[in-house]
Design a protein around this motif. Sequence first.
Motif, PDB file in Angstrom:
ATOM      1  N   LEU A  46      -7.613  15.154 -16.486  1.00 18.87           N
ATOM      2  CA  LEU A  46      -7.823  16.595 -16.443  1.00 18.87           C
ATOM      3  C   LEU A  46      -6.890  17.246 -15.429  1.00 18.87           C
ATOM      4  N   GLU A  90     -11.161  12.493 -14.909  1.00 18.36           N
ATOM      5  CA  GLU A  90     -10.850  13.404 -13.811  1.00 18.36           C
ATOM      6  C   GLU A  90      -9.339  13.438 -13.550  1.00 18.36           C
ATOM      7  N   GLU A 125     -12.991  19.680 -19.603  1.00 23.48           N
ATOM      8  CA  GLU A 125     -13.960  20.052 -18.563  1.00 23.48           C
ATOM      9  C   GLU A 125     -15.382  19.850 -19.062  1.00 23.48           C
TER      10      GLU A 125
END
Length: 225
Positions: free
Chosen positions: A129, A126, A37
């Motif tokens: 994650l 992204e 993050e």
Amino acid sequence: MPLLERVSTLLRANINDLIEKAENPEKLLKQLVLDMENQLLQVKTQVAIAIADQHLLERKRQEHEQEIAEWKRKAELAVARRHDDLARAALERVISFERLTKGFAEQAEDQKLEADTLRQTLHKLEQKLSETKAQCEILIAEHRRARVLKRATDAHQHVGATQDSAIGRMKSKVRRESAENLAAGEVLLPATLEDRFRSLEEQEQVELLLTQLKERAALPASTPE
């Protein structure tokens, strides 16, 4: 750059291998998500900066092209009024601005490629994650169930389990590990398939950009008026 190297390390991270080496799997998984993050936020910032720099270089190129047009107009005016010295001075300005325009155009193109690379990295991070979060939730749940089962097993052994019950526990453990391996495979398979399609799309995009660069390079160079 160091940022992309750190992101690349996170993208290549094998969660199962990390868990095998970790003393506290839950803590490691939570830290892994937190690191991703943080890196995602930094990449977003770098993407914004790269795009802003690209727009700035494009604007500078356009401004210099306007200067070229203006000094050409002045040179034509000087020639019409038979002021060759002014015409020469104006044409020197034209040549100077053309050189600067070419430099800004090259920098803008390089900056565009860098911005595209950062966009692709951001997209991959992204997706990684999102996949990692889902994977971590599954693995944490499995780890907690394993701890509960271990405590129950230890208690059973403490009161004196028979040989048959020990064999039964071993069978249960083997079946559980097989189920975990199957679940891990099911979690990882879509990501592997998506990575293959993303790689194919990126290769096509690279080939398209290369073709465009070659086509632009093949255009005849303009001669000063």
